[in-house]
Design a protein around this motif. Structure first.
Motif, PDB file in Angstrom:
ATOM      1  N   LEU A  56       2.516  -4.997 -11.347  1.00 52.08           N
ATOM      2  CA  LEU A  56       2.251  -3.888 -10.439  1.00 52.08           C
ATOM      3  C   LEU A  56       2.682  -2.560 -11.039  1.00 52.08           C
ATOM      4  CD1 LEU A  56       1.407  -3.073  -7.473  1.00 52.08           C
ATOM      5  CD2 LEU A  56       3.825  -3.307  -6.901  1.00 52.08           C
ATOM      6  N   GLY A  57       3.813  -2.571 -11.745  1.00 58.43           N
ATOM      7  CA  GLY A  57       4.351  -1.325 -12.265  1.00 58.43           C
ATOM      8  C   GLY A  57       3.804  -0.890 -13.607  1.00 58.43           C
ATOM      9  N   MET A  58       3.227  -1.804 -14.384  1.00 58.30           N
ATOM     10  CA  MET A  58       2.744  -1.451 -15.722  1.00 58.30           C
ATOM     11  C   MET A  58       1.675  -0.361 -15.704  1.00 58.30           C
ATOM     12  SD  MET A  58       4.363  -2.760 -18.210  1.00 58.30           S
ATOM     13  CE  MET A  58       3.180  -2.543 -19.543  1.00 58.30           C
ATOM     14  N   PRO A  59       0.626  -0.457 -14.856  1.00 57.65           N
ATOM     15  CA  PRO A  59      -0.392   0.600 -14.881  1.00 57.65           C
ATOM     16  C   PRO A  59      -0.047   1.813 -14.028  1.00 57.65           C
ATOM     17  CG  PRO A  59      -1.070  -1.127 -13.377  1.00 57.65           C
ATOM     18  CD  PRO A  59       0.231  -1.583 -13.986  1.00 57.65           C
ATOM     19  N   ALA A  60       1.036   1.741 -13.276  1.00 56.72           N
ATOM     20  CA  ALA A  60       1.383   2.852 -12.387  1.00 56.72           C
ATOM     21  C   ALA A  60       1.787   4.071 -13.196  1.00 56.72           C
ATOM     22  CB  ALA A  60       2.524   2.440 -11.452  1.00 56.72           C
ATOM     23  N   GLU A  61       1.457   5.235 -12.661  1.00 61.31           N
ATOM     24  CA  GLU A  61       1.841   6.476 -13.327  1.00 61.31           C
ATOM     25  C   GLU A  61       2.068   7.566 -12.295  1.00 61.31           C
ATOM     26  OE1 GLU A  61      -1.221   8.036 -15.804  1.00 61.31           O
ATOM     27  OE2 GLU A  61      -2.837   7.377 -14.488  1.00 61.31           O
ATOM     28  N   ILE A  62       2.916   8.516 -12.666  1.00 59.81           N
ATOM     29  CA  ILE A  62       3.225   9.638 -11.784  1.00 59.81           C
ATOM     30  C   ILE A  62       2.148  10.699 -11.966  1.00 59.81           C
ATOM     31  CG2 ILE A  62       4.906  11.420 -11.207  1.00 59.81           C
ATOM     32  CD1 ILE A  62       7.092   9.595 -12.204  1.00 59.81           C
ATOM     33  N   LEU A 160      14.660 -11.348 -15.786  1.00 61.50           N
ATOM     34  CA  LEU A 160      13.307 -11.107 -15.276  1.00 61.50           C
ATOM     35  C   LEU A 160      13.254  -9.829 -14.445  1.00 61.50           C
ATOM     36  CD1 LEU A 160      11.825 -14.558 -14.158  1.00 61.50           C
ATOM     37  CD2 LEU A 160      10.912 -12.982 -15.876  1.00 61.50           C
ATOM     38  N   TYR A 161      14.307  -9.578 -13.678  1.00 57.61           N
ATOM     39  CA  TYR A 161      14.347  -8.348 -12.888  1.00 57.61           C
ATOM     40  C   TYR A 161      14.424  -7.120 -13.793  1.00 57.61           C
ATOM     41  CZ  TYR A 161      16.388  -4.532 -10.255  1.00 57.61           C
ATOM     42  OH  TYR A 161      16.642  -3.291  -9.725  1.00 57.61           O
ATOM     43  N   VAL A 162      15.266  -7.178 -14.823  1.00 59.98           N
ATOM     44  CA  VAL A 162      15.353  -6.055 -15.764  1.00 59.98           C
ATOM     45  C   VAL A 162      14.006  -5.819 -16.436  1.00 59.98           C
ATOM     46  CG1 VAL A 162      16.471  -5.232 -17.869  1.00 59.98           C
ATOM     47  CG2 VAL A 162      17.817  -6.439 -16.133  1.00 59.98           C
ATOM     48  N   TRP A 163      13.336  -6.903 -16.789  1.00 59.03           N
ATOM     49  CA  TRP A 163      12.011  -6.801 -17.422  1.00 59.03           C
ATOM     50  C   TRP A 163      10.980  -6.229 -16.454  1.00 59.03           C
ATOM     51  CZ3 TRP A 163       7.710 -10.288 -16.399  1.00 59.03           C
ATOM     52  CH2 TRP A 163       6.630 -10.121 -17.288  1.00 59.03           C
ATOM     53  N   ALA A 164      11.033  -6.652 -15.190  1.00 56.45           N
ATOM     54  CA  ALA A 164      10.080  -6.160 -14.198  1.00 56.45           C
ATOM     55  C   ALA A 164      10.284  -4.680 -13.913  1.00 56.45           C
ATOM     56  CB  ALA A 164      10.210  -6.963 -12.903  1.00 56.45           C
ATOM     57  N   ARG A 165      11.493  -4.201 -14.094  1.00 58.12           N
ATOM     58  CA  ARG A 165      11.795  -2.789 -13.834  1.00 58.12           C
ATOM     59  C   ARG A 165      11.513  -1.902 -15.048  1.00 58.12           C
ATOM     60  NH1 ARG A 165      14.269   0.583 -10.378  1.00 58.12           N
ATOM     61  NH2 ARG A 165      15.555   2.240 -11.254  1.00 58.12           N
ATOM     62  N   SER A 166      11.463  -2.483 -16.227  1.00 56.28           N
ATOM     63  CA  SER A 166      11.264  -1.701 -17.458  1.00 56.28           C
ATOM     64  C   SER A 166       9.774  -1.452 -17.674  1.00 56.28           C
ATOM     65  CB  SER A 166      11.874  -2.450 -18.647  1.00 56.28           C
ATOM     66  OG  SER A 166      13.241  -2.704 -18.440  1.00 56.28           O
ATOM     67  N   VAL A 167       9.254  -0.483 -16.972  1.00 48.23           N
ATOM     68  CA  VAL A 167       7.825  -0.152 -17.042  1.00 48.23           C
ATOM     69  C   VAL A 167       7.664   1.266 -17.582  1.00 48.23           C
ATOM     70  CG1 VAL A 167       7.115  -1.748 -15.227  1.00 48.23           C
ATOM     71  CG2 VAL A 167       7.908   0.535 -14.606  1.00 48.23           C
ATOM     72  N   PRO A 168       6.489   1.604 -18.112  1.00 50.01           N
ATOM     73  CA  PRO A 168       6.311   2.903 -18.787  1.00 50.01           C
ATOM     74  C   PRO A 168       6.621   4.126 -17.940  1.00 50.01           C
ATOM     75  CG  PRO A 168       4.509   1.421 -19.341  1.00 50.01           C
ATOM     76  CD  PRO A 168       5.305   0.740 -18.277  1.00 50.01           C
ATOM     77  N   TYR A 169       6.249   4.130 -16.652  1.00 48.06           N
ATOM     78  CA  TYR A 169       6.406   5.360 -15.874  1.00 48.06           C
ATOM     79  C   TYR A 169       7.871   5.733 -15.658  1.00 48.06           C
ATOM     80  CZ  TYR A 169       7.701   3.106 -11.408  1.00 48.06           C
ATOM     81  OH  TYR A 169       8.352   2.423 -10.419  1.00 48.06           O
ATOM     82  N   MET A 170       8.793   4.771 -15.851  1.00 52.02           N
ATOM     83  CA  MET A 170      10.218   5.075 -15.667  1.00 52.02           C
ATOM     84  C   MET A 170      10.874   5.614 -16.927  1.00 52.02           C
ATOM     85  SD  MET A 170      11.987   2.209 -13.275  1.00 52.02           S
ATOM     86  CE  MET A 170      11.564   2.060 -11.544  1.00 52.02           C
ATOM     87  N   ALA A 171      10.281   5.356 -18.089  1.00 47.73           N
ATOM     88  CA  ALA A 171      10.904   5.720 -19.351  1.00 47.73           C
ATOM     89  C   ALA A 171      11.132   7.221 -19.442  1.00 47.73           C
ATOM     90  CB  ALA A 171      10.031   5.245 -20.513  1.00 47.73           C
TER      91      ALA A 171
END
Length: 336
Positions: A56-62, A160-171
């Motif tokens: 869900l978070g991978m393609p998300a963007e601000i 798995l939670y850390v991995w699920a949270r590590s998505v591009p829009y947060m970097a």
């Protein structure tokens, strides 16, 4: 001749009457197979949910103003913000860590009621102790099996939670804030340690009270207090850094600010009443008139994240070891 011929039979009887650790572990798993199946289902469903959360978070963007990310409540109302981002942020930043942090209460309640309390109440533990199984060995095996199963499951969910949270829009954005509780604890080794503490606390309470319902209530209440109280200690488990001066922007980025305020020459806090303003010069003039000589900020830089994680884990493990030792001492006194 008769002594020699009877020795193998005696050895065989001894071997049969003293179950091995593996046999006791199998018995413990069989006794609590309902809880085992339930826990495995929880872990599998949670793992699948975290994989979905990552997708869900991978393609998300601000698409709108990035500052909106600092206030999750504003995201659904901003037309320029991706709705998937809002959902991912809510789940990964609040829902999942809160669930990971509060589930130990249920684990402690189960351990107190079913792992030891029910056996003590029905008297089946005493029967097992008469079958060439020492009390300490039986309790130690049950605790070890339950603890290993629970910790293994949580040990899978945390990365798995850390991995699920590590998505591009947060970097590189303020959204990736390591100082937020309970997100901080949910992302580190303290979470599996907390579940082991829950099992140990519940087991000890069940042995102490000998009543399943009483052990359930006391274990849940004590674990709830631990879940709420331990995060308050985390910032104080490692020496913080301090900066003094009139420039309040000197604190490094992504720092965990513990306190910040004006102090006088003797380090005493000066009241900010009547001195709040958007103009820094007016604030300085106001607090200087009250005797302040600068602002003191106490903080943890981002480099303190790992030491704080390790210190929190060590504290939880020390408490767990103390409870396990107390349980063994209790059994020794009762069966002496």
């Amino acid at each position: 001749m008769s002594t020699t011929s009877n020795r193998p039979a005696a050895d065989a009887v001894s071997d049969v009457s003293t179950p091995s650790v593996v046999t006791l572990a199998r018995v413990a798993l069989r006794l609590h197979r309902g809880a085992l199946v339930t826990w495995l289902a929880v872990v599998v469903l949670a793992a699948a949910g975290l994989v979905w959360l990552r997708s869900l978070g991978m393609p998300a963007e601000i698409l709108g103003p990035p500052d909106c990310g600092l206030q999750p409540d504003c995201l659904p109302r901003e037309p320029g913000v991706d709705p998937d981002l809002a959902l991912h942020l809510q789940l990964s930043g609040a829902t999942v860590p809160i669930l990971l942090g509060t589930l130990p209460v249920a684990v402690a309640a189960w351990a107190g009621a079913a792992l030891t309390g029910a056996e003590q109440e029905r008297g089946t533990a005493a029967f097992a102790w008469t079958q060439s199984v020492s009390p300490r060995r039986w309790v130690a095996v049950k605790w070890s099996v339950a603890g290993a199963v629970v910790v293994a499951g949580v040990g899978l969910l945390v990365p798995l939670y850390v991995w699920a949270r590590s998505v591009p829009y947060m970097a590189g954005t303020p959204l990736d804030d390591w100082t937020v509780q309970p997100l901080f604890s949910a992302s580190g080794p303290a979470t599996p340690a907390l579940y082991l503490l829950a099992v140990t606390l519940g087991a000890y309470t069940g042995l102490l009270l000998r009543r399943s319902l009483a052990a359930l209530a006391v274990s849940a209440g004590a674990m709830f207090g631990a879940v709420k109280g331990l995060p308050l200690l985390v910032p104080h488990l490692w020496p913080a850094e301090r900066v003094f001066g009139w420039d309040r922007e000197s604190v490094p980025g992504k720092a965990w600010v513990l306190s910040s305020g004006p102090v006088d020459g003797q380090g005493r806090t000066v009241s900010m009443d009547g001195c709040y303003s958007d103009d820094d010069s007016l604030v300085r003039g106001c607090v200087e008139a009250k005797g302040a000589e600068g602002f003191e900020t106490v903080y943890h830089p981002a480099s303190h994240a790992v030491p704080l994680h390790l210190a929190e884990t060590a504290l939880v493990l020390v408490i767990t070891a103390a409870l396990a030792f107390a349980a063994l001492r209790l059994l020794r006194r009762r069966t002496a």
